[in-house]
Design an enzyme around this catalytic site. Structure first.
Site, PDB file in Angstrom:
ATOM      1  N   HIS A 106       0.874  -1.183   0.000  1.00  0.00           N
ATOM      2  CA  HIS A 106       0.000   0.000   0.000  1.00  0.00           C
ATOM      3  C   HIS A 106       0.914   1.237   0.000  1.00  0.00           C
ATOM      4  O   HIS A 106       2.030   1.183   0.530  1.00  0.00           O
ATOM      5  CB  HIS A 106      -0.833  -0.057   1.283  1.00  0.00           C
ATOM      6  CG  HIS A 106      -1.887   1.007   1.405  1.00  0.00           C
ATOM      7  ND1 HIS A 106      -1.615   2.288   1.829  1.00  0.00           N
ATOM      8  CD2 HIS A 106      -3.226   0.967   1.190  1.00  0.00           C
ATOM      9  CE1 HIS A 106      -2.737   2.987   1.869  1.00  0.00           C
ATOM     10  NE2 HIS A 106      -3.731   2.216   1.482  1.00  0.00           N
TER      11      HIS A 106
ATOM     12  N   ASP B  61       2.998  -4.743   7.992  1.00  0.00           N
ATOM     13  CA  ASP B  61       1.777  -3.966   7.766  1.00  0.00           C
ATOM     14  C   ASP B  61       0.603  -4.944   7.864  1.00  0.00           C
ATOM     15  O   ASP B  61       0.320  -5.682   6.923  1.00  0.00           O
ATOM     16  CB  ASP B  61       1.833  -3.287   6.397  1.00  0.00           C
ATOM     17  CG  ASP B  61       0.535  -2.561   6.069  1.00  0.00           C
ATOM     18  OD1 ASP B  61      -0.425  -2.656   6.869  1.00  0.00           O
ATOM     19  OD2 ASP B  61       0.464  -1.908   5.015  1.00  0.00           O
TER      20      ASP B  61
ATOM     21  N   GLN C 112      -4.595  -5.252   6.887  1.00  0.00           N
ATOM     22  CA  GLN C 112      -5.630  -6.130   6.315  1.00  0.00           C
ATOM     23  C   GLN C 112      -5.523  -7.553   6.856  1.00  0.00           C
ATOM     24  O   GLN C 112      -6.089  -8.476   6.268  1.00  0.00           O
ATOM     25  CB  GLN C 112      -5.521  -6.161   4.787  1.00  0.00           C
ATOM     26  CG  GLN C 112      -5.642  -4.814   4.111  1.00  0.00           C
ATOM     27  CD  GLN C 112      -7.044  -4.240   4.181  1.00  0.00           C
ATOM     28  OE1 GLN C 112      -8.005  -4.931   4.515  1.00  0.00           O
ATOM     29  NE2 GLN C 112      -7.181  -2.964   3.879  1.00  0.00           N
TER      30      GLN C 112
ATOM     31  N   LYS D 259     -10.557  -0.300  10.280  1.00  0.00           N
ATOM     32  CA  LYS D 259     -10.668  -1.503   9.453  1.00  0.00           C
ATOM     33  C   LYS D 259     -10.963  -2.742  10.285  1.00  0.00           C
ATOM     34  O   LYS D 259     -11.139  -3.827   9.751  1.00  0.00           O
ATOM     35  CB  LYS D 259      -9.369  -1.722   8.670  1.00  0.00           C
ATOM     36  CG  LYS D 259      -9.089  -0.635   7.636  1.00  0.00           C
ATOM     37  CD  LYS D 259      -7.803  -0.912   6.913  1.00  0.00           C
ATOM     38  CE  LYS D 259      -7.290   0.275   6.144  1.00  0.00           C
ATOM     39  NZ  LYS D 259      -8.042   0.569   4.914  1.00  0.00           N
TER      40      LYS D 259
ATOM     41  N   CYS E 271      -4.753   2.508  -3.677  1.00  0.00           N
ATOM     42  CA  CYS E 271      -3.498   3.000  -3.062  1.00  0.00           C
ATOM     43  C   CYS E 271      -2.351   2.033  -3.296  1.00  0.00           C
ATOM     44  O   CYS E 271      -1.476   1.862  -2.440  1.00  0.00           O
ATOM     45  CB  CYS E 271      -3.668   3.277  -1.578  1.00  0.00           C
ATOM     46  SG  CYS E 271      -4.814   4.578  -1.203  1.00  0.00           S
TER      47      CYS E 271
HETATM   48  N1  PMP Z   1      -1.779  -0.690   4.651  1.00  0.00           N
HETATM   49  C1  PMP Z   1      -2.758  -1.391   4.068  1.00  0.00           C
HETATM   50  C2  PMP Z   1      -2.485  -2.782   3.584  1.00  0.00           C
HETATM   51  C3  PMP Z   1      -4.021  -0.815   3.939  1.00  0.00           C
HETATM   52  O1  PMP Z   1      -5.003  -1.509   3.347  1.00  0.00           O
HETATM   53  C4  PMP Z   1      -4.234   0.493   4.413  1.00  0.00           C
HETATM   54  C5  PMP Z   1      -5.599   1.168   4.263  1.00  0.00           C
HETATM   55  N2  PMP Z   1      -6.219   0.967   3.022  1.00  0.00           N
HETATM   56  C6  PMP Z   1      -3.182   1.174   5.015  1.00  0.00           C
HETATM   57  C7  PMP Z   1      -1.977   0.529   5.124  1.00  0.00           C
HETATM   58  C8  PMP Z   1      -3.341   2.550   5.553  1.00  0.00           C
HETATM   59  O2  PMP Z   1      -4.290   2.604   6.551  1.00  0.00           O
HETATM   60  P1  PMP Z   1      -4.870   4.000   7.064  1.00  0.00           P
HETATM   61  O3  PMP Z   1      -5.313   4.744   5.837  1.00  0.00           O
HETATM   62  O4  PMP Z   1      -5.996   3.620   7.948  1.00  0.00           O
HETATM   63  O5  PMP Z   1      -3.755   4.682   7.787  1.00  0.00           O
END
Ligand code: PMP
Length: 407
Positions: free
Chosen positions: A124, A201, A204, A227, A365
């Protein structure tokens, strides 16, 4: 079949009762943000109705109670991921801020020109851009583990990529865009054997499978509250205490200091050192309630149920003419990305919305990953504990209508 632990889950989420465009809501955008169970909504409301006060600084009862609730939630989160100590949980705004905190407070002070940070092509943007900015500041290099056509990590050259110049290995556990579950434990072990710190990370992963940070053996792990059925604007950084102890503050301000003088200030121990200013108190309390809710059902039960649901969804989507599932990873969790001929994913999302089905479309993203897989964007259905086979059927039916419009 829906296991007993999950049989009543839908009823716990008030928003699932509403309709959109006159159709029952089928919410399949869980990788972006999950809905909230009543217990989380209640925890936040109860805080404002009964305990609202600033924490840590007050001697009065409300402040003591609010502090207690804030810190109790930290303990719940520590237990949830099996951290060795509550102080290993730092509250942040979310996964993004957690990565930035590690970049600023842990990696930057040790990073020199020519050093390397190793990530993957599946990350991401939150696990790319902070490292890119840091490498630019210092003259270091961002190295990337490639992905295969199926969207698994391509580990052919992993042992060379992970070398004496590597100052951090930072990997996504579960891909938000494709749903790939990476077998990260052996990679973390290799880094550990070479003395290279690691970040996972888990944005998910933590809502879909049991996570034990001590068993994984990572040094840092990041996740977002919104999430995992908790409030927006709260997230966590797990950090091994011995590493947190040696880290410089992230932001300066109240509550993170031991003493302040114009000659120089000293700082509190972790985690307070990294929580400057008044924090997201109700967010932390709500996240504690979300973690209680998840633990009550059990992450293994959630994992098993969602795995069956996703297998059912993959099989169902494969039957739709003109639909192509993007990525075919060995192990999948959470999300399925797809395209339909030349139909723009935004148009697919718009038609599905009129049928009450909420999905996401775009690059998720993950622009470098989309480029690697040869698609500018995808439509993505993402699943959670309250989704059912009936939701999958509604998705498939709406996609068939979409196919007639566009193909
Ligand atoms: N890493 C992953 C794998 C994500 O899916 C996301 C959110 N889509 C993020 C990081 C970032 O999370 P946040 O926008 O809540 O900071």
């Amino acid at each position: 079949a829906i296991p007993p632990a999950l049989a009543h889950a839908r009823a716990d989420f008030p928003i699932l009762q509403r309709s959109v465009h006159g159709k029952p809501l089928v919410y399949l955008d869980n990788a972006a943000s999950t809905q909230k169970p009543q217990v989380v909504i209640d925890a936040v409301t109860r805080y404002y109705a009964n305990e609202n006060a600033n924490i840590h600084r007050g001697v009065h009862l409300l402040s003591t109670e609010a502090t207690g609730a804030y810190e109790t939630a930290r303990g719940k989160i520590a237990t949830f991921i099996n951290a060795a100590d509550d102080s290993e949980i730092v509250y942040t705004r979310g996964a993004t801020e957690s990565v930035n905190l590690v970049a600023h407070s842990f990696v930057e002070p040790k990073l020199q020109a020519g050093d390397e940070i190793l990530i993957s092509a599946m990350e991401h943007h939150a696990n790319i851009v902070p490292w890119q900015l840091l490498c630019e500041r210092v003259g270091a290099k961002l190295k990337v583990i490639p992905v295969t056509d199926d969207c698994d990590l391509d580990l052919t050259h992993f042992d060379e990529l992970l070398n004496e110049k590597t100052k951090l290995l930072s990997l996504v556990y579960v891909s938000n865009a494709i749903g790939t579950v990476n077998d990260i434990a052996p990679l973390l072990a290799k880094a550990k054997a070479k003395g290279i710190p690691t970040l996972v990370d888990a944005a998910q992963a933590i809502q879909h499978m049991p996570i034990d940070v001590q068993q994984l053996g990572c040094d840092f792990l990041v996740a977002s509250g919104h999430k995992i059925y908790g409030p927006t604007g709260i997230g966590i950084l797990y950090g091994r205490r011995s590493l947190l102890d040696g880290m410089r503050p992230y932001q300066g301000g109240g509550d993170m200091i031991a003493h302040v003088a114009f000659e120089g200030s000293t700082f509190k121990e972790p985690p307070s050192r990294f929580e400057a200013g008044t924090p997201h108190i109700e967010g932390a309390i709500g996240l504690g309630a979300a973690v209680d809710y998840l633990s009550g059902i059990g992450l293994q039960a959630i994992h098993d149920y969602e795995s069956d649901l996703i297998a059912y969804a993959v099989a169902k989507l494969q039957q739709i003419e003109g639909l192509t599932i993007v990525g075919n990873p060995r192990l999948r969790s959470g999300a399925i990305s797809f395209t339909m001929g030349d139909a723009h994913p935004h148009d697919i999302g718009t038609v599905l919305d009129t049928e009450g089905v909420a999905i996401r479309s775009g690059h998720h993203c993950c622009e470098p990953l989309m480029k690697r897989l040869g698609v500018p964007a995808t439509a993505r259905a993402s699943f959670s504990l309250y989704n059912t086979p009936a939701d999958v059927d509604a998705l498939a039916a709406a996609l068939k209508k979409t196919a007639i419009l566009f193909m």
